[in-house]
Every structure is written in structure tokens, then in C-alpha cells.
Design an enzyme around this catalytic site. Structure first.
Site, PDB file in Angstrom:
ATOM      1  N   SER A 343       0.827  -1.152   0.061  1.00 43.37           N
ATOM      2  CA  SER A 343      -0.055  -0.126  -0.008  1.00 43.37           C
ATOM      3  C   SER A 343       1.024   1.259  -0.004  1.00 43.37           C
ATOM      4  CB  SER A 343      -1.037   0.007   1.172  1.00 43.37           C
ATOM      5  OG  SER A 343      -1.972   0.717   1.125  1.00 43.37           O
ATOM      6  N   LEU A 344       0.821   2.235   1.089  1.00 41.06           N
ATOM      7  CA  LEU A 344       1.501   3.379   1.291  1.00 41.06           C
ATOM      8  C   LEU A 344       2.938   3.079   1.411  1.00 41.06           C
ATOM      9  CD1 LEU A 344       1.399   6.511   1.265  1.00 41.06           C
ATOM     10  CD2 LEU A 344       1.174   6.272   3.604  1.00 41.06           C
TER      11      LEU A 344
END
Length: 705
Positions: A343-344
Site C-alpha cells: 500500500s503506502l
């Protein structure tokens, strides 16, 4: 009835009547137990799971080392150290409280317990009165303990623990179990304990895993440490099942995965951001707001230069620290190092890797001093006019300014010059690149003059001026208009100082990654096909088909081709049945449609012109063959990893190989993709389907190198 004497080797055989008082010793006509033998101890450690203490066994190799050493023993792949005298287990690579360790010989289990639990060592020592019962062949012995427990040795196979009703036992699960007897066993071989296999000593590859937003990583709200532990266990299992021969021959070792935690540093006391956010948070729906503050706000923090610097510095320093510690504990390690971001976390690694340096002047960045740089920048800011042409690197070198501050000053000059030029196209009322206008007022060019001198407009502006302003703002978002030398970063990241990693990663894996979306939002429309990471050769974008956060990368490189992502094969082989069924039905429908259209085309041609020889079904043959070839490549060669000459050129970001790889959804997930959307974004940590491509790519790339 015949009975063998309990005294082994006496050679005496007695005939006993069924009413004999010693007939209770006959158990299914089994021979008498042997003489007393010392119990073989096994070491366990305690883990807190769902607010309960669970005792788990070490591997046999670790247990034997603990039995022989008396000071400090490295266990579980040297990720933990056990201080034998303290009976404590300490984590090496991450922050975790110590856990208790026991040398276990006796175990118990209640009616509602699912596994045997070890007794404390002192209690187990007292239970060794079992030796007297065995030696004297005197059973039905009652052992009373000072704490009130009573253990009765009925026979070698039946030992029970009893306790008084009023006794508050720290071992029981609930008060209702206090009156129920417990089954007692001696030795780990007499209980159903899943003793793990020892890990291979040779480490072929080291992988750092960076988490995404929030403190929890999966649907069970587990930490990055727990998720990486599961990922590592799945990797060991797959290596043992898919590469057993290689391990037996010593050609394949294991892959070490280490977690990188940046969330705690961002939300810790050092930044104070949690206190600042809490002061402005509304009191309603407190749980939802707490979740938002602790999780979703990480996206906004990363787009803030202040907190983005904190996040990037934390990730880089943590990775470098873990790498140094690993090399210290494994001086014989000569393998490669890779990084994984979820994800991030994948975006953080992407920005870091695009800003790595390959030259020898990397150490010069540390020459920046806290006294020289602020003074120089302050002097530059106070000058009314400081054009870029009036000061270059030669002038600053003659002034004796070190290299680090020199680069900072030049970057500041370029930044100021860039802002002045851009804003001058809209207004002349500009000081240091900031338009000084009151709210509700907008600067517009004077139509009576050719120069861009502004006039002030109140309220609504004309449609022509509005269109002109929108055209200007739109021009600023075009990639070709962005001065990346001014930003001094790779491709549109936040303008901060990106630290350097202490190694060159071999492969970068992105799980459920929003990299493509962030690059587009930053104004990047296309990635140069010749672009590569300065220090990383391989890049794989792996995602679940229903992941709402994941985006593709290849369309930003090859926009003129509609490339389907590469389908990752299941770790058990081929495709899942529901996917094969779906594609078979699609193929049948396409073939039927092509046959109908071909027949209609032939009939129409026979009506409008003279009959000609029947055309071969080129369309049918080509369609089926091409689709079969594509499917064969997807199944047999996931991502051209094995270099069979069937690579699709999608730029050099992954060395000319495919970048986007899609997992196979489970059959139950195919019924409702919306229902499993959130779960699909959090499935990467423990699903073997996701672990398998990482392990396979690592081994194949190592073989190619």
C-alpha cells in the site's frame, strides 16, 4: 490369567486369579513398563495470543542448543536471543517485550484446553517423585503439594491432578474448572505438540518489508511483526514443498524477511502530531474518528513535506540499521537484498528508490552545517533581486562554501527563479513568488496593453479571463512543463531530502500499490520507457484483482498497447477451477460468434458477387491460437521471469520484463467482488499465493545473476 512381574529381568511368572488385588495393574495385557528413565526436556516460550498465554515449543535444534548453553543462545533463525539464566527471550530486530522461557518436562491439560500446557520448572521437579513409583512399582501414590494441589499416580499411563474447590489456581482457564481433574503427561513425546522444523542455516536472500497506513496490517488487525512472521513461515513451507531437492542438495537456503515499522515513529511523542490532531477532533463517533486519525491520515501526512520527511527518514534509517545488524550477526552472508512495500509503503519505497545516487559523491551530502546553510539562505532571501545568472557554483566555490551548503543555495536560487518566472505570467504584484491579493480579488491581464500587467477584478470574472486562467493552470500540470531540476527529485515527489540506502536492492515488490494513481495525481502522464531506478534492477507490481487501492504501472509506460496483466500461477499449479471454467465459457462464446460471423460473411459475398473459393477460417485460427499462446505464457511463464524469449517490452523499469502481475481470486471471492474488496487489500501478508511469486522471482533472479 498370566501377568508379567513388574520387576524386569526377574524371570518370575505368576499365575493370578481374576480376584487378585493386584489385577488393576493389568492394562490390555501390555508388558510392564521398563525401569525408570530420565525425562528428555524440551524448551518452550510464551506468546500472548488473544489475551491468553500460549506456550509454543522451540525447534529441536534450538531446544538442544538451549540445553547445552548457559548464557545467550540465538534461536529462530537468530531473530531472537534467549538469556538462559534469566529464562527470557528477546527480539533482535524489532521492539518487543521479553517473553518467558521454560525448560519443560511435565505437562497438563484440562477438559476445555485444546493443547497441553507446561508446568513451572519447580513444580515439574517435584513431580519427578514419579521415579519412586516406577522403581518400587508402587502406584496409587498421592503427591501433596504445599499450594494445595494433589497429583495421584494411578499407573504409568494415568496420572491426574486434583485441587480443592476453594483454591484459586493461576493455571485454570475458568473457576468452573477448579474441581475437574487434569490429565498429566511426562515428556514432550507423550503429548500432541507441533514441534516446528528447524530453519536452514544458509540465508540466500534478505528482504525488508514496509507496511502501509495505520498500525495494523491485515484484516485481523495484527502488527507488521506478526504479519511478517506469517509471511516468513509461508515462505519456509513453500521452499520445503517446491524446492525440497534443492534444499537437500544445499543449493537452496532460505529467505529472511524483516519488518520495517514507521508508523510508531510518526505517531510517537517525538512529533506530537497525535496530540495536535486530538485537540481538534470532534467528540462524536469517537471510534471512527480514532481510526481515521490513526490510519487514514497517514496518506495526508505523507503528502506534507514536514511529516513526509519524518516518514522517509524513519524508513531509510530503519532499513539501514536492520541491514547493518543483520550483516553483523551473519558475517558470512553474501546474498542479495530486496524490498517489499504494501500500500503506502510501496509508494514510500518507490520515492526512495527514484532518488538514490549511484555516484561516489554521496558522502558529500553530509557536509551541510547547521550554521552556514541558514545564514546563506537568509542572506539570499533578503536580497531584492537575486537572479540565477548572477551566482553560479563557481562563485560559491570561490567564497569557500562547502559542497553540501553550496548545493542547497543553488537549489534555493533555482526554486526562487522558477517561482518568479511562473507567477510573472499572471501578475506583476509578486514578492518572492507570492501573489499579494485580498480575498475575492483576482489578478487579470489588462486587455489594453500587450504586457501582462494585471488589473484587479472584483467578484465574478469574465468567461474569457476564466478560460485563460484555466488554460494557464492546466499548462502547469503537463509533465513537459514541470522543471524536475527545480524540484531536485525523481518524478514529482514531495520536495524533501531523500536519504540514501546502504545497499543496492536487487528487486522491489509492490503489493496492492497506489503508485500509478499517485504519479498521475502528481501530474505525471507517462513514464519514460528508458527510465530505471538508479540502484534497483527489478520491479514487480503485484495486486489482487479486487483490491480497491491497487493501480497498474504498465499503461503509463506503453499507453498505445492494451496489455493484460500477467496472471500469477497458483502455488499448487495451473489456474483455479472457476477461472478455467470462466475462460472456457468465454472462449466458446467467442469462437461461436466468430463462426456465425464467418458464415454470414460468406453467404453475403455469395449474393453480391460471383462465387469464389472458400476462404480458410483465418480469423478463427488466429484468434484461438493467439489466445492459447497468451494463456500458455501466463501460466507457464509468469512475467517472463525465466527469460524464455517471449518477453513483452514494457520499458526498462523491470529490465524489459513485465511489471504488472495479478493474483487469482478465490472461488468464494468471485461471487461478490464488492464484499471482499477490503479483505483483498489486506490479503497479501499470509496468502501463499502471494508468497509464492516473491520466492520464485528471488530464486530465478539469483540463478540468472
Amino acid at each position: 490369567m498370566l501377568m508379567i512381574s513388574p520387576m524386569q529381568g526377574s524371570g518370575v511368572v505368576e499365575e493370578t486369579s481374576p480376584s487378585s488385588t493386584s489385577s488393576f495393574e493389568l492394562v490390555d495385557m501390555e508388558p510392564a513398563p521398563p525401569l525408570y528413565q530420565p525425562v528428555q526436556p524440551h524448551w518452550f516460550y510464551c506468546r500472548r495470543v488473544d489475551s491468553k498465554d500460549v506456550w509454543l515449543p522451540f525447534s529441536r535444534e534450538d531446544s538442544e542448543r538451549l540445553e547445552q548453553e548457559e548464557v545467550v543462545v540465538a534461536v529462530e533463525g537468530e531473530r531472537y536471543d534467549v538469556r538462559v539464566r534469566e529464562r527470557q527471550r528477546y527480539a533482535v530486530y524489532w521492539e518487543q517485550g521479553p517473553s518467558e522461557v521454560r525448560r519443560c518436562t511435565w505437562f497438563y491439560k484440562g477438559d476445555k484446553d485444546t493443547r497441553y500446557m507446561p508446568y513451572p520448572e519447580e513444580f515439574s521437579t517435584n513431580l519427578e517423585a514419579y521415579m519412586i513409583a516406577v522403581t518400587l512399582d508402587e502406584w496409587k501414590r498421592k503427591l501433596d503439594f504445599p499450594s494445595g494441589e494433589t497429583v495421584i499416580l494411578h499407573n504409568p499411563k494415568l496420572i491426574m491432578q486434583y485441587q480443592p474447590i476453594t483454591l484459586q489456581d493461576e493455571w485454570v482457564s475458568s473457576p468452573s474448572e477448579q474441581t475437574r481433574p487434569r490429565t498429566v503427561k511426562r515428556g514432550v513425546d507423550n503429548i500432541t505438540a507441533e514441534i516446528p522444523d528447524g530453519e536452514p542455516e544458509t540465508i540466500d536472500h534478505l528482504v525488508f518489508m514496509v507496511h502501509g497506513i495505520g498500525p495494523a496490517c491485515d484484516i485481523r488487525f495484527r502488527s507488521i511483526i506478526q504479519c511478517v512472521n506469517d509471511f516468513r513461515s509461508a515462505s519456509l513451507s513453500l521452499l520445503g514443498s517446491h524446492y525440497r531437492r534443492g534444499q537437500e542438495e544445499g543449493r537452496v537456503g532460505r529467505v529472511e524477511f524483516l519488518p520495517v515499522n514507521w508508523h510508531s515513529a510518526l505517531h510517537g511523542d517525538a512529533t506530537g502530531v497525535d496530540e495536535d490532531i486530538q485537540r481538534i477532533t470532534l467528540p462524536s463517533i469517537s471510534r471512527l474518528r480514532h481510526f481515521t486519525n490513526d490510519t487514514l491520515l497517514d496518506l495526508f501526512f505523507y503528502n506534507s513535506p514536514t511529516y513526509c520527511q519524518t516518514i522517509v527518514d524513519t524508513v531509510a534509517s530503519e532499513v539501514n540499521k536492520l541491514h547493518s545488524l543483520f550483516k553483523h550477526r551473519h558475517p558470512e552472508f553474501t546474498g542479495a537484498v530486496s524490498v517489499v512495500g504494501h500500500s503506502l509503503g510501496s509508494l514510500i519505497l518507490f520515492d526512495l528508490l527514484t532518488n538514490q545516487k549511484t555516484g561516489s559523491g554521496e558522502a558529500d551530502r553530509d557536509e551541510v552545517t547547521s550554521a552556514c546553510l541558514p545564514a546563506c539562505l537568509s542572506a539570499c532571501a533578503n536580497l531584492p533581486v537575486f537572479p540565477q545568472a548572477m551566482c553560479d557554483e563557481t562563485d560559491l566555490t570561490e567564497l569557500g562554501i562547502p559542497l553540501g551548503p553550496r548545493k542547497k543555495i543553488l537549489s534555493f536560487i533555482r526554486k526562487r527563479h522558477f517561482l518568479q518566472v511562473r507567477v510573472h505570467k499572471v501578475t506583476k504584484y509578486c514578492i518572492c513568488g507570492t501573489v499579494l491579493l485580498a480575498p475575492g480579488m483576482q489578478a487579470l491581464p489588462d486587455p489594453s496593453e500587450d504586457s501582462p500587467s494585471p488589473t484587479v477584478s472584483f467578484g465574478n470574472q469574465s468567461s474569457e479571463a476564466s478560460a485563460r486562467r484555466q488554460q494557464f493552470l492546466r499548462a502547469q500540470s503537463i509533465t513537459s512543463a514541470v522543471d524536475y531540476e527545480y524540484f531536485d527529485v525523481g518524478i514529482g515527489q514531495v520536495s524533501i531530502n531523500y536519504p540514501q540506502l546502504a545497499f543496492h536492492p536487487q528487486t522491489f515488490f509492490a503489493f496492492g500499490s497506489p503508485i500509478g494513481m499517485f504519479l498521475t495525481v502528481r501530474g505525471l502522464k507517462r513514464i519514460d520507457p528508458n527510465y530505471t531506478f538508479p540502484t534497483c534492477k527489478n520491479f514487480y507490481n503485484i495486486y489482487h484483482p479486487f483490491d480497491p487501492v491497487a493501480y497498474r504501472i504498465e499503461p503509463m509506460i506503453v499507453s498505445e498497447s492494451d496489455l493484460e496483466p500477467m496472471l500469477i500461477p497458483h502455488h499448487k499449479g495451473r489456474k483455479r477451477m472457476h477461472l478455467e471454467l470462466k475462460e472456457s465459457l468465454t472462449r466458446m462464446s467467442t469462437d461461436l460468434k466468430n463462426n456465425v460471423l464467418g458464415s454470414f460473411r460468406t453467404a453475403w459475398q455469395s449474393l453480391v458477387r460471383m462465387p469464389v473459393a472458400a476462404l480458410p477460417p483465418v480469423e478463427d485460427g488466429e484468434t484461438t491460437a493467439e489466445r492459447s499462446l497468451q494463456e500458455t505464457e501466463k501460466v507457464e511463464s509468469p512475467g517472463s521471469v525465466e527469460d524464455k524469449g517471449r518477453q513483452v517490452k514494457v520499458g526498462m523499469l523491470n529490465g524489459g520484463r513485465r511489471i504488472d502481475y495479478v493474483l487469482q481470486e478465490a472461488p468464494i471471492e468471485s461471487f461478490n467482488e464488492y464484499l471482499f474488496a477490503i479483505q483483498s487489500h489486506l490479503c497479501y501478508w499470509s496468502v501463499p499465493v502471494c508468497v509464492y511469486p516473491c520466492v520464485r522471482v528471488i530464486l530465478v533472479v539469483r540463478a540468472l545473476d
